[in-house]
Design a protein around this motif. Structure first.
Motif, PDB file in Angstrom:
ATOM      1  N   SER A   1      50.313  16.445  56.273  1.00 61.00           N
ATOM      2  CA  SER A   1      49.242  17.413  56.489  1.00 61.00           C
ATOM      3  C   SER A   1      48.183  17.251  55.413  1.00 61.00           C
ATOM      4  N   ASP A   2      47.230  18.127  55.426  1.00 64.39           N
ATOM      5  CA  ASP A   2      46.160  18.116  54.436  1.00 64.39           C
ATOM      6  C   ASP A   2      46.175  19.461  53.707  1.00 64.39           C
TER       7      ASP A   2
ATOM      8  N   ASP B   1      57.308  14.037  45.609  1.00 58.20           N
ATOM      9  CA  ASP B   1      56.572  12.813  45.934  1.00 58.20           C
ATOM     10  C   ASP B   1      55.690  13.023  47.162  1.00 58.20           C
ATOM     11  N   ALA B   2      56.082  13.953  48.029  1.00 56.25           N
ATOM     12  CA  ALA B   2      55.273  14.258  49.207  1.00 56.25           C
ATOM     13  C   ALA B   2      53.888  14.747  48.817  1.00 56.25           C
TER      14      ALA B   2
ATOM     15  N   THR C   1      48.006  14.046  48.871  1.00 58.00           N
ATOM     16  CA  THR C   1      46.753  14.100  48.108  1.00 58.00           C
ATOM     17  C   THR C   1      46.158  12.722  47.844  1.00 58.00           C
ATOM     18  N   GLU C   2      46.681  11.717  48.500  1.00 59.26           N
ATOM     19  CA  GLU C   2      46.225  10.351  48.286  1.00 59.26           C
ATOM     20  C   GLU C   2      44.741  10.203  48.632  1.00 59.26           C
ATOM     21  N   THR C   3      44.011   9.525  47.765  1.00 57.88           N
ATOM     22  CA  THR C   3      42.586   9.286  47.990  1.00 57.88           C
ATOM     23  C   THR C   3      42.304   7.789  47.935  1.00 57.88           C
ATOM     24  N   ASP C   4      41.177   7.409  48.470  1.00 57.80           N
ATOM     25  CA  ASP C   4      40.793   5.999  48.470  1.00 57.80           C
ATOM     26  C   ASP C   4      40.000   5.603  47.235  1.00 57.80           C
ATOM     27  N   ASP C   5      39.604   6.585  46.424  1.00 64.99           N
ATOM     28  CA  ASP C   5      38.734   6.282  45.287  1.00 64.99           C
ATOM     29  C   ASP C   5      39.488   6.011  43.985  1.00 64.99           C
TER      30      ASP C   5
ATOM     31  N   LEU D   1      53.944  15.380  37.291  1.00 68.44           N
ATOM     32  CA  LEU D   1      53.742  14.501  38.429  1.00 68.44           C
ATOM     33  C   LEU D   1      52.337  13.921  38.338  1.00 68.44           C
ATOM     34  N   ALA D   2      52.226  12.612  38.392  1.00 73.40           N
ATOM     35  CA  ALA D   2      50.934  11.956  38.404  1.00 73.40           C
ATOM     36  C   ALA D   2      50.801  11.191  39.699  1.00 73.40           C
ATOM     37  N   CYS D   3      49.771  11.518  40.462  1.00 70.87           N
ATOM     38  CA  CYS D   3      49.538  10.880  41.756  1.00 70.87           C
ATOM     39  C   CYS D   3      48.277  10.047  41.676  1.00 70.87           C
ATOM     40  N   ALA D   4      48.396   8.789  42.015  1.00 71.22           N
ATOM     41  CA  ALA D   4      47.218   7.898  41.992  1.00 71.22           C
ATOM     42  C   ALA D   4      46.817   7.517  43.382  1.00 71.22           C
TER      43      ALA D   4
END
Length: 101
Positions: free
Chosen positions: A40-41, A75-76, A81-85, A98-101
């Protein structure tokens, strides 16, 4: 997301009333809601509430299996929250970061 709000309320009730009869079953809800977030978003508010719930749940102890399930569930958040930038989002809690890239 209403599911995260309900999960937070159930955990709060367990802690406030010292009624831990459903505590062990909450990991199943944490995992299920994590899976929903993955697809989801979610808003930033929902993400933060979810991570707060997981943090509180894990801080109360649990088996290695419970800790692993919680780890997999957070991890979900990175998937959601994954982005393309290439932006990195960091979430610091009492029990984990938690660090999300």
């Amino acid at each position: 997301d209403q599911n995260v709000i309900v999960l937070a309320e159930i955990l709060d009730f367990c802690i406030e009333s010292l009624d831990y009869s459903v505590f062990d079953a909450l990991i199943d809800a944490i995992v299920a809601i994590g899976d929903m977030l993955r697809h989801s978003d979610p808003t930033e508010t929902t993400i933060n509430l979810y991570l707060d719930v997981v943090d509180l749940y894990v801080s109360m102890g649990g088996s290695v299996e419970v800790i692993q399930a919680a780890d997999d569930s957070v991890d979900a958040v990175c998937v959601a929250t994954e982005t393309d930038d290439g932006t990195t989002s960091t979430y610091d809690r009492a029990v984990f970061s938690l660090a999300c890239a």
